[in-house]
Write a protein that holds these residues in place. Structure first.
Motif, PDB file in Angstrom:
ATOM      1  N   VAL A 153       0.846  -1.182   0.000  1.00  0.00           N
ATOM      2  CA  VAL A 153       0.000   0.000   0.000  1.00  0.00           C
ATOM      3  C   VAL A 153       0.886   1.238   0.000  1.00  0.00           C
ATOM      4  N   ASP A 154       0.660   2.128  -0.967  1.00  0.00           N
ATOM      5  CA  ASP A 154       1.437   3.353  -1.006  1.00  0.00           C
ATOM      6  C   ASP A 154       1.049   4.242   0.169  1.00  0.00           C
ATOM      7  N   PRO A 155       2.034   4.859   0.823  1.00  0.00           N
ATOM      8  CA  PRO A 155       1.704   5.806   1.892  1.00  0.00           C
ATOM      9  C   PRO A 155       0.869   6.953   1.335  1.00  0.00           C
ATOM     10  N   LEU A 156      -0.027   7.457   2.165  1.00  0.00           N
ATOM     11  CA  LEU A 156      -0.820   8.615   1.756  1.00  0.00           C
ATOM     12  C   LEU A 156       0.053   9.854   1.641  1.00  0.00           C
ATOM     13  N   MET A 157      -0.344  10.730   0.737  1.00  0.00           N
ATOM     14  CA  MET A 157       0.284  12.042   0.614  1.00  0.00           C
ATOM     15  C   MET A 157      -0.734  13.057   1.124  1.00  0.00           C
ATOM     16  N   LEU A 197       0.469  12.400  -9.745  1.00  0.00           N
ATOM     17  CA  LEU A 197       0.772  11.881  -8.417  1.00  0.00           C
ATOM     18  C   LEU A 197       2.102  11.128  -8.407  1.00  0.00           C
ATOM     19  N   ALA A 198       2.367  10.365  -9.464  1.00  0.00           N
ATOM     20  CA  ALA A 198       3.636   9.646  -9.551  1.00  0.00           C
ATOM     21  C   ALA A 198       4.807  10.625  -9.647  1.00  0.00           C
ATOM     22  N   ALA A 199       4.635  11.678 -10.427  1.00  0.00           N
ATOM     23  CA  ALA A 199       5.700  12.679 -10.567  1.00  0.00           C
ATOM     24  C   ALA A 199       5.941  13.393  -9.246  1.00  0.00           C
ATOM     25  N   TRP A 200       4.877  13.714  -8.526  1.00  0.00           N
ATOM     26  CA  TRP A 200       5.033  14.404  -7.250  1.00  0.00           C
ATOM     27  C   TRP A 200       5.664  13.482  -6.205  1.00  0.00           C
ATOM     28  N   ARG A 201       5.221  12.218  -6.154  1.00  0.00           N
ATOM     29  CA  ARG A 201       5.755  11.294  -5.158  1.00  0.00           C
ATOM     30  C   ARG A 201       7.261  11.094  -5.339  1.00  0.00           C
ATOM     31  N   SER A 202       7.720  11.126  -6.573  1.00  0.00           N
ATOM     32  CA  SER A 202       9.137  10.880  -6.830  1.00  0.00           C
ATOM     33  C   SER A 202      10.041  11.988  -6.312  1.00  0.00           C
ATOM     34  N   ARG A 203       9.463  13.162  -6.032  1.00  0.00           N
ATOM     35  CA  ARG A 203      10.297  14.292  -5.603  1.00  0.00           C
ATOM     36  C   ARG A 203      10.009  14.773  -4.185  1.00  0.00           C
ATOM     37  N   ASP A 205       9.533  15.042  -0.095  1.00  0.00           N
ATOM     38  CA  ASP A 205      10.163  14.555   1.122  1.00  0.00           C
ATOM     39  C   ASP A 205       9.047  14.299   2.125  1.00  0.00           C
ATOM     40  N   PRO A 206       8.743  13.045   2.448  1.00  0.00           N
ATOM     41  CA  PRO A 206       7.605  12.768   3.335  1.00  0.00           C
ATOM     42  C   PRO A 206       7.704  13.491   4.672  1.00  0.00           C
ATOM     43  N   ARG A 207       8.937  13.704   5.177  1.00  0.00           N
ATOM     44  CA  ARG A 207       9.085  14.353   6.487  1.00  0.00           C
ATOM     45  C   ARG A 207       8.562  15.777   6.476  1.00  0.00           C
ATOM     46  N   ARG A 208       8.537  16.377   5.312  1.00  0.00           N
ATOM     47  CA  ARG A 208       8.051  17.752   5.192  1.00  0.00           C
ATOM     48  C   ARG A 208       6.571  17.858   5.559  1.00  0.00           C
TER      49      ARG A 208
END
Length: 374
Positions: free
Chosen positions: A7-11, A344-350, A352-355
């Protein structure tokens, strides 16, 4: 997808709208909500239209079809339901979702309320209504109430309630933005707002929160950006771009022009155009490619440039741009989750989840930001 699939983490910084625009198939929302969650969108928002898009029914379906994603009504109106009915809708969805639901209100369209025989929505009414809801959600009773939202002898849900339901306000004009800063947990801006208008709106909300004695950083602000990725065919692209903007200009063009500081001559030209004025129905529902091309030629390029149009990477750049203007989160508007998948794929690739650790899935909430030195 099976239960054993990763399962992909939520953004949580991103959301979409369910059944964006017009829909004759409300059951599609069940698939859309599940797909939004599968792709990692943090929230799905739901707009109400008085045909096949009832806010309560759609929110219940979205909650039932998902288990992680946030769900928000964005928006319904306080004057179309009795406050006890509305409060019950929200508490039901809050409990049903395990706290993933945010209740959203907007002013609506004055012309529509005239036709329906309802009073226009004011800031005083909204503030009064939200006060009633919150009293009921926290187990209180409303006795002998006579205020801007109406007169009610006695309202109560359950004295044991202590439901922390976040309130979203849809805001575009200055009064609505300041009201959101004073009383709301989150605010959802409007589609087709220029960068200057978004930045100014963020300042108005946060300044109003501070003047009200609130922590301005704890009001979650969503920008709303029409997102049209290149893989769509021309008719779909133009319907989501010029068709959607034309529909807004028909409903409340003066407000949108004023908020953006656009030249009113552009709106006058749009209204005077014989082909567009002769079209019956909303332009964002037509498949007439020639008419859509004509509308594109009539509308100023500057106005259309408020949308994210182009490659997935370009749309991801525009997401970053909205965040840089001070928004906490971005609604990718007017497209289904599948249509948004490349973006969404383009955004996920760049990203930083910690942000975005301070953003929970519920679209009306914010966690306290962690001290980076701790």
């Amino acid at each position: 997808m099976t239960h054993d699939d990763p399962v992909d983490p939520l953004m949580p910084e991103l959301a979409c709208y369910g059944l964006a625009g017009h829909s004759a198939s409300p059951a599609d929302l069940v698939v859309e909500a599940a797909r939004a969650e599968e792709l990692g969108l943090g929230s799905i928002l739901l707009s109400e239209r008085f045909a096949l898009k009832d806010a309560a029914v759609m929110a219940g379906a979205a909650v039932a079809a998902t288990s992680r994603i946030g769900v928000g009504t964005a928006a319904t109106n306080h004057n179309t339901r009795h406050p006890l009915v509305t409060a019950t809708m929200a508490t039901t969805l809050h409990r049903m979702s395990g706290g993933r639901y945010a209740f959203g209100l907007g002013r609506g369209i004055p012309l529509l309320f005239d036709i329906m025989g309802l009073p226009h929505v004011t800031s005083a009414q909204l503030e009064d209504a939200v006060g009633i809801y919150r009293t009921l959600w926290h187990g209180g009773s409303v006795v002998g109430h006579d205020g801007p939202a109406g007169s009610y002898p006695y309202l109560v849900q359950d004295s044991s309630f202590d439901e922390d339901i976040p309130v979203l306000l849809m805001a575009m004009g200055d009064n609505s933005l300041r009201l959101a800063g004073r009383i709301a947990d989150g605010v959802v801006l409007h589609t087709f707002m220029s960068d200057t208008a978004v930045a100014r709106s963020v300042r108005l909300v946060r300044d109003a929160a501070e003047r009200a004695g609130r922590d301005p950083a704890q009001v979650r602000i969503w920008s709303v950006m029409a997102t049209i990725e290149d893989s769509l065919d021309e008719t779909a692209r133009l319907r989501k771009l010029v068709g959607r903007l034309a529909t807004y200009l028909t409903g409340y063009g003066d407000v949108l022009v004023r908020v953006n500081g656009w030249d009113p001559a552009g709106l006058e030209r749009f209204r005077a155009d014989e082909r567009l004025s002769a079209h019956s129905g909303a332009l964002d529902a037509t498949d007439d490619l020639d008419l859509l091309r004509h509308a594109r030629d009539v509308l100023p390029d500057e106005w259309l440039a408020c949308a994210a149009v182009g490659s997935a990477e370009h749309c991801a750049d525009r997401i970053e741009g909205q965040l840089a203007l001070g928004a906490d989160s971005v609604v990718l508007h007017g497209a289904t989750p599948d249509e948004l998948a490349p973006v969404l794929a383009a955004w996920r690739s760049r990203r930083d989840p910690r942000r975005f650790d301070h953003l929970p899935p519920n679209p009306g909430r914010l966690h306290l930001r962690k001290d980076p030195q701790s």
